[in-house]
Enzyme design. Structure first.
Site, mmCIF file in Angstrom:
data_model
loop_
_atom_site.group_PDB
_atom_site.id
_atom_site.type_symbol
_atom_site.label_atom_id
_atom_site.label_comp_id
_atom_site.label_asym_id
_atom_site.label_seq_id
_atom_site.Cartn_x
_atom_site.Cartn_y
_atom_site.Cartn_z
ATOM 1 N N ASN A 132 0.851 -1.194 0.000
ATOM 2 C CA ASN A 132 0.000 0.000 0.000
ATOM 3 C C ASN A 132 0.891 1.250 0.000
ATOM 4 O O ASN A 132 0.803 2.106 0.862
ATOM 5 C CB ASN A 132 -0.971 0.000 1.182
ATOM 6 N N HIS A 187 7.151 5.773 1.216
ATOM 7 C CA HIS A 187 7.879 4.540 0.881
ATOM 8 C C HIS A 187 8.797 4.775 -0.321
ATOM 9 O O HIS A 187 9.941 4.321 -0.352
ATOM 10 C CB HIS A 187 6.905 3.432 0.479
#
Ligand code: PAF
Length: 280
Positions: free
Chosen positions: A28, A33
């Site tokens: 997700n 990230h």
């Protein structure tokens, strides 16, 4: 981007490289990230990310089953961010038998704050990270500072087991209003999303009080708890701790403000490093 679903495939593919740089994730993926992947890229000769939603770090009542799984867009994003290898085992591939051998991190760090409110959480995190490390055998791994206590725990584990891995911290990625990016932000309703910024605002207010020379840290913490509670949050903790070990600080030690609070059914965490005035 090469995708490995088993440990054997991963090891075969990585045999040709000397210095894997690794970013473990639970998928997700958001810009936070991807910033970690970009940070990892120049640090190794191959950039590896993993996606694995690790059952061991969820309590029975937590969101393991509903944790967002967004495989196709995750792959696209990783590939666009320059990730070379994605390790995406299913539970059978990573835990072919029940993982009864676990890493028990130092309770002085693992049983406070997040570990107090989520008992066993850091055993689950350290166990999977150790296992991912043995699969990927990275030389460097990047973890977000948003999970401040997790990053400290991993550094401690790596030091204690003398793992030949450098651990890098990645700065917290924030939305324009200051909300720290998190996969769990997706659970927030429109109204909750507008309110969610108050978590980082409250941390800022704690930092300002410290910078202004206020010495009663317990009073600053109590005020912050009250601020959020009055706005309808259920705060677990808003604390000022020393950065070295997240224990109560002595005068003049570098501080970090850490927070965890529930807004509706969504539990958010955030933190802020504070430059203490020399007089404190
Ligand atoms: O921070 C996370 O996403 C997870 O705790 C990690 C490090 C990938 C382990 O499952």
């Amino acid at each position: 981007m090469y995708i490995a679903h088993t440990i054997a495939e991963l090891r075969d593919h990585l045999a040709a490289f000397k210095r894997p740089a690794f970013v473990p994730t639970m998928g997700n993926l958001h810009d936070g990230h991807l910033a970690l992947v970009k940070q990892a890229k120049p640090l190794g000769d191959v950039t590896v990310a993993s996606i694995f939603v690790n059952r061991l770090q969820f309590l029975p009542h937590e969101d393991f089953d509903t944790y967002p799984r967004t495989w196709d867009s995750d792959c696209e994003k990783l590939s666009a961010a320059g990730c070379d290898v994605l390790f995406a085992p299913d539970e059978k591939a990573l835990y072919p038998e029940p993982q009864t051998c676990k890493v028990h991190p130092d309770p002085a760090l693992a049983d406070i704050l997040e570990g107090h409110f989520r008992p066993g959480f850091f055993i689950g995190v350290c166990t999977v990270v150790m296992k991912l490390f043995t699969c990927v055998q990275p030389r460097v791994a990047v973890f977000g500072k948003k999970d401040y206590q997790q990053l400290m725990m991993i550094r401690h584990m790596v030091r204690q087991f003398a793992l030949p891995i450098e651990i890098e911290g990645g700065e917290t990625f924030r939305a324009d209003d200051g909300l720290a990016l998190s996969s769990r932000n997706g659970y927030l309703s429109k109204d909750e999303r507008a309110e969610a910024v108050q978590l980082s605002k409250t941390l800022q207010a704690m930092a300002e009080a410290v910078r202004a020379g206020e010495r009663d840290l317990a009073a600053i913490e109590a005020r912050a708890m009250q601020t959020l509670a009055q706005r309808g949050w259920q705060p677990d903790y808003l604390v000022l701790r020393r950065r070295a070990d997240l224990q109560a600080p002595a005068v003049g030690e570098p501080l970090v403000a850490l927070a965890a609070a529930r807004l509706g059914t969504t539990r958010l965490i955030d933190n802020l490093e504070i430059e203490a005035p020399s007089a404190l």
